[in-house]
Every structure is written in structure tokens, then in C-alpha cells.
Design a protein around this motif. Structure first.
Motif, short mmCIF file in Angstrom:
data_model
loop_
_atom_site.label_atom_id
_atom_site.label_comp_id
_atom_site.label_asym_id
_atom_site.label_seq_id
_atom_site.Cartn_x
_atom_site.Cartn_y
_atom_site.Cartn_z
N PHE A 161 37.27 -29.89 45.62
CA PHE A 161 36.37 -28.81 46.07
C PHE A 161 35.35 -29.39 47.03
N HIS A 162 34.97 -28.57 48.02
CA HIS A 162 33.87 -28.92 48.90
C HIS A 162 32.57 -28.50 48.18
N THR A 165 29.88 -25.72 49.66
CA THR A 165 30.36 -24.34 49.80
C THR A 165 31.22 -23.87 48.64
N THR A 167 34.36 -24.42 48.39
CA THR A 167 35.70 -24.13 48.91
C THR A 167 36.76 -25.06 48.30
N ARG A 176 37.72 -20.37 44.73
CA ARG A 176 36.45 -20.96 45.16
C ARG A 176 35.48 -21.11 43.99
#
Length: 197
Positions: A161-162, A165, A167, A176
Motif C-alpha cells: 500500500f502507498h 494515499t 492506494t 484502498r
């Protein structure tokens, strides 16, 4: 008796500097004038003249000023409370004091529980981020995963995961992550959460 009253009035000037003597003089003058048949208005004018020379240790205006300052302070406090209540009711969110900023090292993560929700807090190069604390693919705590730059690897199935954000970046994760706004205030990391969260 009239002569006595005139004598007391004549002696009123030197006793103005002594309030205790003046009070006795006021009583004597009033009694003398009343017994001599003088009008109530005349007696009142003499007493008023004597009272006028007395200096009280605190003036009325001093107490009024103190009361005014207190009222102004209370007014400001009430307005601040109203603004906070209005902001909370309008946005439906509130700032949650989460952890001490100096308790979380750089490139590390931790988690907190709030009203049944798990929230992960990350320190990325001195900037704090917060996301949902549980992976969207399977039940695993992201705070126990591996941080690489701005990504977090799930410790269970290695999905990425980012962090800023939320994402999803690699399978098997596809959903998400929820993210939260953060700020540092008074040495603590605060997280903006929903009012009922």
C-alpha cells in the motif's frame, strides 16, 4: 442645644481628616438639628457634605472594572467553546490525541485503538501519516509490516500500500486503505477521526 449644633458644624472642618471623629460628628449634628426642629433636608445636606470628604479604600469603579474583566474573559471562553462545538457539528469530525511525537522513530509504525477501530500511525522522514490499521485483504496489522520509502508491506500476504494515499500497489490487495489527516500539536500526534468513530 442650637448653640451646640452650630459649634459642632463649626468644628466639622478640622475633623475631616479623621473618619472616626467625623462619624461621631455626623451623628451629633443630625441629632442636634432634629431636636432644634430643622428640616430633614437641612440635616441631609449637612450629612452629605460630611460624607463627601471621606475617602474609601476602594472605589466603586475599581470593583466594577474587576467585574468587567471577569465578564470579558468568560465571554471569550464561551465564544471559543461555541466555535469548537459548531466546527465539530459542521464537519462531524474531531481531533484525537494519539501518541507522543517523540515516541515513534523515523521509518517506524505503531497502532492505536479508538472506539473499536484500529488506526496505524507511520513516521515517514519526520512526517506523520495515519491509515486504517488492518489490511483490506486479510486480517493483519499493517503496523507490523515492512516499511519501504512511502509503502507498507502487509506482514501476512505481502501486499503493498502507498501510505500517504492508501492506494493498493500490488496483489493480492485491491481495496484502498482509509487514510486520516494528522497534525502535531503540543508534542503529540493528533488524528482527525469521525465524530462517531
Amino acid at each position: 442645644m442650637t448653640t451646640l449644633a452650630i459649634s459642632l458644624v463649626g468644628d466639622a472642618r478640622p475633623v475631616r481628616s479623621d473618619p472616626s471623629i467625623k462619624s461621631a460628628a455626623m451623628i451629633a449634628v443630625a441629632a442636634a438639628l432634629a431636636m432644634a426642629g430643622s428640616s430633614r433636608a437641612a440635616g441631609g445636606s449637612v450629612l452629605h457634605a460630611l460624607r463627601g470628604s471621606h475617602q474609601y479604600p476602594h472605589s466603586y469603579n475599581e470593583f466594577a472594572a474587576r467585574g468587567k474583566k471577569t465578564k470579558i474573559s468568560e465571554h471569550k471562553l464561551m465564544n471559543a467553546r461555541r466555535r469548537m462545538t459548531a466546527e465539530a457539528s459542521t464537519t462531524g469530525k474531531q481531533w484525537l490525541q494519539a501518541i507522543r511525537a517523540d515516541s515513534l522513530p523515523v521509518h517506524d509504525a505503531t497502532r492505536i485503538e479508538h472506539n473499536g477501530s484500529c488506526i496505524a500511525i507511520f513516521n515517514l522522514a519526520g512526517k506523520f501519516h495515519a491509515t486504517a490499521g488492518v489490511c483490506t485483504h486479510a486480517h493483519a496489522f499493517l503496523s507490523e509490516g515492512y516499511i519501504d520509502g512511502q509503502t507498507i508491506e502487509c506482514p501476512l500476504h505481502q501486499g503493498l500500500f502507498h501510505i500517504p494515499t492508501g492506494t493498493p500497489l500490488s496483489p493480492p490487495v485491491t481495496e484502498r486503505l482509509k487514510t486520516y489527516e494528522t497534525k502535531v500539536m503540543d508534542g503529540y500526534v493528533h488524528v482527525l477521526v469521525e465524530g462517531g468513530e
